[in-house]
Motif scaffolding. Structure first.
Motif, PDB file in Angstrom:
ATOM      1  N   ALA A  70      -2.502   2.585  -5.009  1.00 57.38           N
ATOM      2  CA  ALA A  70      -3.327   2.507  -4.727  1.00 57.38           C
ATOM      3  C   ALA A  70      -4.267   3.814  -5.535  1.00 57.38           C
ATOM      4  N   ALA A  71      -3.943   4.347  -5.080  1.00 56.44           N
ATOM      5  CA  ALA A  71      -4.538   6.012  -6.205  1.00 56.44           C
ATOM      6  C   ALA A  71      -4.147   5.626  -7.146  1.00 56.44           C
ATOM      7  N   ALA A  72      -3.349   4.983  -8.151  1.00 58.02           N
ATOM      8  CA  ALA A  72      -2.900   5.027  -9.118  1.00 58.02           C
ATOM      9  C   ALA A  72      -3.814   4.312  -9.535  1.00 58.02           C
ATOM     10  N   VAL A  73      -4.229   3.478  -8.851  1.00 61.94           N
ATOM     11  CA  VAL A  73      -4.588   2.155  -9.741  1.00 61.94           C
ATOM     12  C   VAL A  73      -5.927   2.749  -9.241  1.00 61.94           C
ATOM     13  N   ALA A  74      -6.841   3.435  -8.764  1.00 59.24           N
ATOM     14  CA  ALA A  74      -7.699   4.095  -8.439  1.00 59.24           C
ATOM     15  C   ALA A  74      -8.374   4.546  -9.346  1.00 59.24           C
ATOM     16  N   VAL A  75      -7.354   5.637 -10.116  1.00 57.27           N
ATOM     17  CA  VAL A  75      -7.203   6.608 -11.287  1.00 57.27           C
ATOM     18  C   VAL A  75      -7.650   5.209 -12.489  1.00 57.27           C
ATOM     19  N   VAL A  76      -7.090   4.510 -12.508  1.00 63.28           N
ATOM     20  CA  VAL A  76      -6.727   3.324 -13.773  1.00 63.28           C
ATOM     21  C   VAL A  76      -8.509   2.629 -13.835  1.00 63.28           C
ATOM     22  N   THR A 117     -12.721  -4.076 -14.405  1.00 62.29           N
ATOM     23  CA  THR A 117     -12.997  -3.073 -14.014  1.00 62.29           C
ATOM     24  C   THR A 117     -13.079  -3.885 -12.192  1.00 62.29           C
ATOM     25  N   LEU A 118     -13.793  -4.872 -12.259  1.00 60.64           N
ATOM     26  CA  LEU A 118     -13.296  -5.406 -10.184  1.00 60.64           C
ATOM     27  C   LEU A 118     -12.976  -5.492 -10.243  1.00 60.64           C
ATOM     28  N   PHE A 119     -11.425  -6.124 -11.184  1.00 58.83           N
ATOM     29  CA  PHE A 119     -10.330  -6.706 -10.963  1.00 58.83           C
ATOM     30  C   PHE A 119      -9.237  -5.062 -10.320  1.00 58.83           C
ATOM     31  N   ALA A 120      -9.484  -4.810 -11.183  1.00 53.57           N
ATOM     32  CA  ALA A 120      -8.392  -3.390 -10.399  1.00 53.57           C
ATOM     33  C   ALA A 120      -9.069  -2.754  -9.323  1.00 53.57           C
ATOM     34  N   ALA A 121     -10.191  -2.275  -9.467  1.00 59.48           N
ATOM     35  CA  ALA A 121     -11.175  -1.705  -7.974  1.00 59.48           C
ATOM     36  C   ALA A 121     -10.794  -2.636  -6.508  1.00 59.48           C
ATOM     37  N   ILE A 122     -10.833  -3.881  -7.211  1.00 56.04           N
ATOM     38  CA  ILE A 122     -10.555  -4.893  -5.786  1.00 56.04           C
ATOM     39  C   ILE A 122      -8.858  -4.505  -4.797  1.00 56.04           C
ATOM     40  N   GLY A 123      -7.731  -4.836  -6.474  1.00 58.45           N
ATOM     41  CA  GLY A 123      -7.028  -4.131  -6.591  1.00 58.45           C
ATOM     42  C   GLY A 123      -6.519  -2.829  -5.068  1.00 58.45           C
ATOM     43  N   VAL A 138      -3.736  -2.771   2.790  1.00 55.21           N
ATOM     44  CA  VAL A 138      -1.958  -3.435   3.052  1.00 55.21           C
ATOM     45  C   VAL A 138      -1.593  -1.844   3.376  1.00 55.21           C
ATOM     46  N   GLY A 139      -0.913  -1.407   2.755  1.00 57.55           N
ATOM     47  CA  GLY A 139      -0.751  -0.290   3.346  1.00 57.55           C
ATOM     48  C   GLY A 139      -1.210   0.057   4.577  1.00 57.55           C
ATOM     49  N   ARG A 140      -2.184   0.605   5.193  1.00 59.24           N
ATOM     50  CA  ARG A 140      -3.008   1.081   5.945  1.00 59.24           C
ATOM     51  C   ARG A 140      -2.351  -0.129   7.344  1.00 59.24           C
ATOM     52  N   ALA A 141      -1.990  -1.339   7.114  1.00 58.80           N
ATOM     53  CA  ALA A 141      -1.701  -2.418   7.850  1.00 58.80           C
ATOM     54  C   ALA A 141      -0.578  -2.177   8.026  1.00 58.80           C
ATOM     55  N   LEU A 142       0.234  -1.995   7.072  1.00 54.98           N
ATOM     56  CA  LEU A 142       1.960  -1.691   7.510  1.00 54.98           C
ATOM     57  C   LEU A 142       1.799  -0.091   8.286  1.00 54.98           C
ATOM     58  N   ALA A 143       1.033   0.758   7.965  1.00 58.89           N
ATOM     59  CA  ALA A 143       0.883   2.104   9.481  1.00 58.89           C
ATOM     60  C   ALA A 143       0.640   1.944  10.577  1.00 58.89           C
ATOM     61  N   ARG A 144       0.068   0.880  10.943  1.00 57.43           N
ATOM     62  CA  ARG A 144      -0.571   0.286  12.215  1.00 57.43           C
ATOM     63  C   ARG A 144       0.507  -0.579  12.573  1.00 57.43           C
ATOM     64  N   ARG A 145       1.911  -1.077  11.762  1.00 60.52           N
ATOM     65  CA  ARG A 145       2.430  -1.797  11.767  1.00 60.52           C
ATOM     66  C   ARG A 145       1.414  -3.564  12.469  1.00 60.52           C
ATOM     67  N   ARG A 146       1.438  -3.207  11.764  1.00 56.64           N
ATOM     68  CA  ARG A 146       0.918  -5.397  11.522  1.00 56.64           C
ATOM     69  C   ARG A 146       1.729  -5.868  10.962  1.00 56.64           C
ATOM     70  N   PRO A 160       1.970  -9.690   2.601  1.00 54.69           N
ATOM     71  CA  PRO A 160       0.978  -9.063   1.398  1.00 54.69           C
ATOM     72  C   PRO A 160       2.014  -8.161   0.680  1.00 54.69           C
ATOM     73  N   ALA A 161       2.588  -7.451   1.176  1.00 52.85           N
ATOM     74  CA  ALA A 161       2.796  -6.064   0.604  1.00 52.85           C
ATOM     75  C   ALA A 161       3.989  -6.559  -0.199  1.00 52.85           C
ATOM     76  N   VAL A 162       4.452  -7.603   0.017  1.00 50.98           N
ATOM     77  CA  VAL A 162       6.280  -8.711  -0.653  1.00 50.98           C
ATOM     78  C   VAL A 162       5.014  -8.888  -2.059  1.00 50.98           C
ATOM     79  N   VAL A 163       3.939  -9.595  -1.758  1.00 50.78           N
ATOM     80  CA  VAL A 163       3.727 -10.100  -2.867  1.00 50.78           C
ATOM     81  C   VAL A 163       3.498  -9.377  -3.797  1.00 50.78           C
ATOM     82  N   LEU A 164       2.455  -8.190  -3.540  1.00 47.68           N
ATOM     83  CA  LEU A 164       2.286  -7.117  -4.537  1.00 47.68           C
ATOM     84  C   LEU A 164       2.743  -6.640  -5.396  1.00 47.68           C
ATOM     85  N   GLN A 165       4.501  -6.581  -4.084  1.00 45.31           N
ATOM     86  CA  GLN A 165       5.427  -5.806  -4.680  1.00 45.31           C
ATOM     87  C   GLN A 165       5.804  -6.227  -5.823  1.00 45.31           C
TER      88      GLN A 165
END
Length: 130
Positions: free
Chosen positions: A24-30, A53-59, A66-74, A80-85
């Motif tokens: 997420a941080a890398a895509v934010a830089v892009v 640019t909007l597509f990247a921001a949505i990414g 997804v990272g936050r939801a995983l951290a909260r054990r959702r 979605p995490a698998v699809v993103l990978q």
């Protein structure tokens, strides 16, 4: 669950969350770079430049959510995490085909490692799926 509260997240889940947040941080830089180019560059078709640019921001938003939801054990965040990978792996593949071999291989490895961590047995148990 322990006497002090919920059990801590397993290492596999913590690593997966960390790598997804890194993505997420890398895509934010892009995204920031693309925004800079939109504002200062000479785009042939400005609507396409803004769309990318909007597509990247949505990414960024999706990866962080997804990272936050995983951290909260959702448990619903695992799919979605698998699809993103899988998307990261595909992007890496096309980068290798376009001449950016080492960055592409890096993305493929990142996608495989992160995806593997997301579906690993300790992560699966922590998400209540196994």
């Amino acid at each position: 669950m322990t006497a002090d509260g919920p059990a801590p997240n397993p290492t596999t889940l913590r690593l997966a969350v960390g790598l997804i947040m890194l993505e997420a941080a890398a895509v934010a830089v892009v995204t920031a770079y693309l925004l800079w180019q939109d504002l200062t560059g000479r785009a042939t078709v400005m609507s396409v430049a803004i769309g990318v640019t909007l597509f990247a921001a949505i990414g960024v938003v999706v990866l962080a959510a997804v990272g936050r939801a995983l951290a909260r054990r959702r448990s619903g965040a695992r799919g979605p995490a698998v699809v993103l990978q899988l998307m990261v792996i595909v992007i890496g593949y096309y980068m290798t085909q376009g001449g950016l071999v080492w960055p592409g291989v890096g993305l493929i490895v990142l996608g495989l490692v992160t995806g593997g961590l997301v579906v690993s047995p300790p992560t699966t148990r922590a998400l209540g799926l196994g």
